[in-house]
Design a protein around this motif. Structure first.
Motif, PDB file in Angstrom:
ATOM      1  N   ASP A  83      -5.635  -1.021   2.773  1.00  0.00           N
ATOM      2  CA  ASP A  83      -5.178  -1.338   1.414  1.00  0.00           C
ATOM      3  C   ASP A  83      -3.672  -1.174   1.276  1.00  0.00           C
ATOM      4  O   ASP A  83      -3.007  -1.954   0.583  1.00  0.00           O
ATOM      5  CB  ASP A  83      -5.923  -0.510   0.360  1.00  0.00           C
ATOM      6  CG  ASP A  83      -5.668   0.996   0.479  1.00  0.00           C
ATOM      7  OD1 ASP A  83      -5.063   1.446   1.474  1.00  0.00           O
ATOM      8  OD2 ASP A  83      -6.094   1.730  -0.437  1.00  0.00           O
ATOM      9  N   SER A  84      -3.103  -0.182   1.947  1.00  0.00           N
ATOM     10  CA  SER A  84      -1.656   0.017   1.859  1.00  0.00           C
ATOM     11  C   SER A  84      -0.897  -1.053   2.632  1.00  0.00           C
ATOM     12  O   SER A  84       0.216  -1.439   2.253  1.00  0.00           O
ATOM     13  CB  SER A  84      -1.270   1.413   2.362  1.00  0.00           C
ATOM     14  OG  SER A  84      -1.642   1.585   3.715  1.00  0.00           O
ATOM     15  N   ILE A  85      -1.495  -1.554   3.716  1.00  0.00           N
ATOM     16  CA  ILE A  85      -0.863  -2.648   4.464  1.00  0.00           C
ATOM     17  C   ILE A  85      -0.792  -3.894   3.590  1.00  0.00           C
ATOM     18  O   ILE A  85       0.232  -4.586   3.543  1.00  0.00           O
ATOM     19  CB  ILE A  85      -1.642  -2.932   5.760  1.00  0.00           C
ATOM     20  CG1 ILE A  85      -1.608  -1.710   6.685  1.00  0.00           C
ATOM     21  CG2 ILE A  85      -1.064  -4.164   6.473  1.00  0.00           C
ATOM     22  CD1 ILE A  85      -2.472  -1.846   7.923  1.00  0.00           C
ATOM     23  N   VAL A  86      -1.871  -4.185   2.883  1.00  0.00           N
ATOM     24  CA  VAL A  86      -1.905  -5.348   1.989  1.00  0.00           C
ATOM     25  C   VAL A  86      -0.821  -5.222   0.919  1.00  0.00           C
ATOM     26  O   VAL A  86      -0.071  -6.165   0.652  1.00  0.00           O
ATOM     27  CB  VAL A  86      -3.298  -5.501   1.355  1.00  0.00           C
ATOM     28  CG1 VAL A  86      -3.265  -6.524   0.213  1.00  0.00           C
ATOM     29  CG2 VAL A  86      -4.318  -5.921   2.404  1.00  0.00           C
ATOM     30  N   ALA A  87      -0.729  -4.042   0.297  1.00  0.00           N
ATOM     31  CA  ALA A  87       0.294  -3.837  -0.731  1.00  0.00           C
ATOM     32  C   ALA A  87       1.694  -4.005  -0.153  1.00  0.00           C
ATOM     33  O   ALA A  87       2.579  -4.581  -0.788  1.00  0.00           O
ATOM     34  CB  ALA A  87       0.138  -2.454  -1.360  1.00  0.00           C
ATOM     35  N   ALA A 102       2.463   0.513  -1.673  1.00  0.00           N
ATOM     36  CA  ALA A 102       1.960   0.943  -0.367  1.00  0.00           C
ATOM     37  C   ALA A 102       2.201   2.435  -0.163  1.00  0.00           C
ATOM     38  O   ALA A 102       1.341   3.158   0.364  1.00  0.00           O
ATOM     39  CB  ALA A 102       2.632   0.133   0.733  1.00  0.00           C
ATOM     40  N   ARG A 103       3.371   2.916  -0.587  1.00  0.00           N
ATOM     41  CA  ARG A 103       3.698   4.331  -0.425  1.00  0.00           C
ATOM     42  C   ARG A 103       2.737   5.211  -1.222  1.00  0.00           C
ATOM     43  O   ARG A 103       2.203   6.199  -0.706  1.00  0.00           O
ATOM     44  CB  ARG A 103       5.136   4.580  -0.875  1.00  0.00           C
ATOM     45  CG  ARG A 103       5.548   6.049  -0.895  1.00  0.00           C
ATOM     46  CD  ARG A 103       7.002   6.214  -1.322  1.00  0.00           C
ATOM     47  NE  ARG A 103       7.334   7.592  -1.614  1.00  0.00           N
ATOM     48  CZ  ARG A 103       7.639   8.496  -0.697  1.00  0.00           C
ATOM     49  NH1 ARG A 103       7.649   8.162   0.570  1.00  0.00           N
ATOM     50  NH2 ARG A 103       7.955   9.726  -1.039  1.00  0.00           N
ATOM     51  N   ALA A 104       2.494   4.846  -2.470  1.00  0.00           N
ATOM     52  CA  ALA A 104       1.608   5.651  -3.311  1.00  0.00           C
ATOM     53  C   ALA A 104       0.180   5.649  -2.768  1.00  0.00           C
ATOM     54  O   ALA A 104      -0.509   6.683  -2.783  1.00  0.00           O
ATOM     55  CB  ALA A 104       1.631   5.146  -4.747  1.00  0.00           C
ATOM     56  N   LEU A 105      -0.284   4.498  -2.293  1.00  0.00           N
ATOM     57  CA  LEU A 105      -1.639   4.422  -1.726  1.00  0.00           C
ATOM     58  C   LEU A 105      -1.759   5.309  -0.492  1.00  0.00           C
ATOM     59  O   LEU A 105      -2.763   5.998  -0.299  1.00  0.00           O
ATOM     60  CB  LEU A 105      -1.982   2.972  -1.374  1.00  0.00           C
ATOM     61  CG  LEU A 105      -2.221   2.024  -2.554  1.00  0.00           C
ATOM     62  CD1 LEU A 105      -2.294   0.584  -2.053  1.00  0.00           C
ATOM     63  CD2 LEU A 105      -3.497   2.396  -3.307  1.00  0.00           C
TER      64      LEU A 105
END
Length: 334
Positions: A83-87, A102-105
């Motif tokens: 999910d963070s890669i997608v963001a 991405a950082r927050a996820l």
């Protein structure tokens, strides 16, 4: 305005690109309801699946030319960290997209790190350690009873009745199970014997506490904490009398302490979108357990009081935040 729903691969149906033809199923509720809310706002809706072929995925996003990407990705190829890669890809490509960065996820998914960050903001957290069965990070010992769970999953995934441990032998057994089954370290934290609250927040600069719900465990219930079964097995909840409610009397008695702790944790984790934060209340102590940014957005969710705050209104706020915070896509791919 055109909205693109970026969704998990198993939710994608090429014959139903705007998710309008079929009724919501157990794991399709969020996608179905978000699509309906966006269409009620006059938007054209299209869905694209998130796959491990990130080049093809982003090409599909570019072909769609959306005004906004509504990011509902929970995993990519079974990997929650996807999910963070997608963001990150959406951010790098310049799209206005909903949800956390991405950082927050990445920070929120790391249960041990997120607790350290929230504690540094002055919010109480359980005593905890991180262990792979050979080495341990954190205090040398934690008090019993304790809870053992995967360190980088969410939705109570991997948490069972046996995650509650009272002895060193049980602790070692559960650490071994988690490491072997999920291929990640286990977080072992003191069990907080208190009331369980789920706080829904949203906002970028100005943070609003939108809803506070309590997961109630009657005395006769087999368990007193949120396992994967408690969260997703409706029959199990009914048999044990476990249910959600809004704890107005408790909130009044704490005189804003829950809301202050939730806002402080939300800021510390740099979420800047929307999230559900879980706390335990023991006496007058409000103790942070974990954060779930980009939390599920089913209209029927019991963890957020959408009947009170308005489901379409909440979805519209998420869209406005994304457009305002990240701006519209530049013209190079239009």
């Amino acid at each position: 305005m055109r909205a693109l729903l970026l969704i998990d691969l198993e939710q994608y149906d090429a014959d139903d690109p705007d998710l309008s033809k079929r009724q919501p199923e157990q794991y399709l509720e969020s996608e179905f309801h978000v699509s309906g809310a966006l269409r009620s706002m006059g938007m054209d809706v299209l869905s694209v699946p998130a796959t491990a072929d990130f080049v093809a995925m982003m090409q599909a996003v570019r072909r769609a030319r959306p005004d906004i990407v509504f990011n509902l990705v929970e995993h990519v190829g079974g990997q929650r960290s996807g999910d963070s890669i997608v963001a990150s890809l959406l951010e790098s490509d310049g799209w206005a997209y909903t949800g956390a960065s991405a950082r927050a996820l990445t920070i929120a998914r790391d249960k041990f790190l997120s607790k350290q960050i929230v504690a540094s903001a002055g919010v109480s957290v359980p005593k905890c350690v991180l262990s792979d069965g050979r080495s341990t990070t954190g205090p040398v010992t934690i008090p019993f009873p304790a809870i053992v769970k995967p360190s980088a999953l969410d939705g109570s995934e991997g948490i069972t009745a046996n995650s509650y441990v009272s002895t060193q032998g049980e602790l070692r057994r559960e650490i071994k199970r988690v490491v072997r089954k999920f291929a990640m370290p286990a977080i072992c934290e003191e069990y907080i014997d208190g009331r369980e609250l789920i706080v829904t927040l949203s906002g970028v600069e100005k943070i609003s506490v939108d809803s506070v719900r309590e997961l109630v465990f009657p005395e006769h219930a087999e368990i007193g904490f949120a396992t994967e079964r408690v969260k997703f097995d409706q029959g199990y909840k009914k048999r044990n009398g476990i249910y959600y409610r809004t704890p107005n009397r408790l909130l009044a008695s704490l005189d804003g302490k829950v809301e202050r702790a939730a806002r402080a944790a939300y800021r510390a984790l740099e979420i800047k979108s929307y999230a559900k934060l879980e706390f335990r209340v023991r006496g007058s102590d409000v103790i942070f357990i974990e954060a779930n940014p980009n939390s599920l957005l089913s209209r029927n969710a019991k963890t957020t009081d959408f009947a009170k705050i308005g489901y379409e209104r909440f979805v519209a706020k998420i869209v406005r935040m994304a457009l305002t915070q990240r701006g519209r896509k530049s013209g190079r791919n239009r």
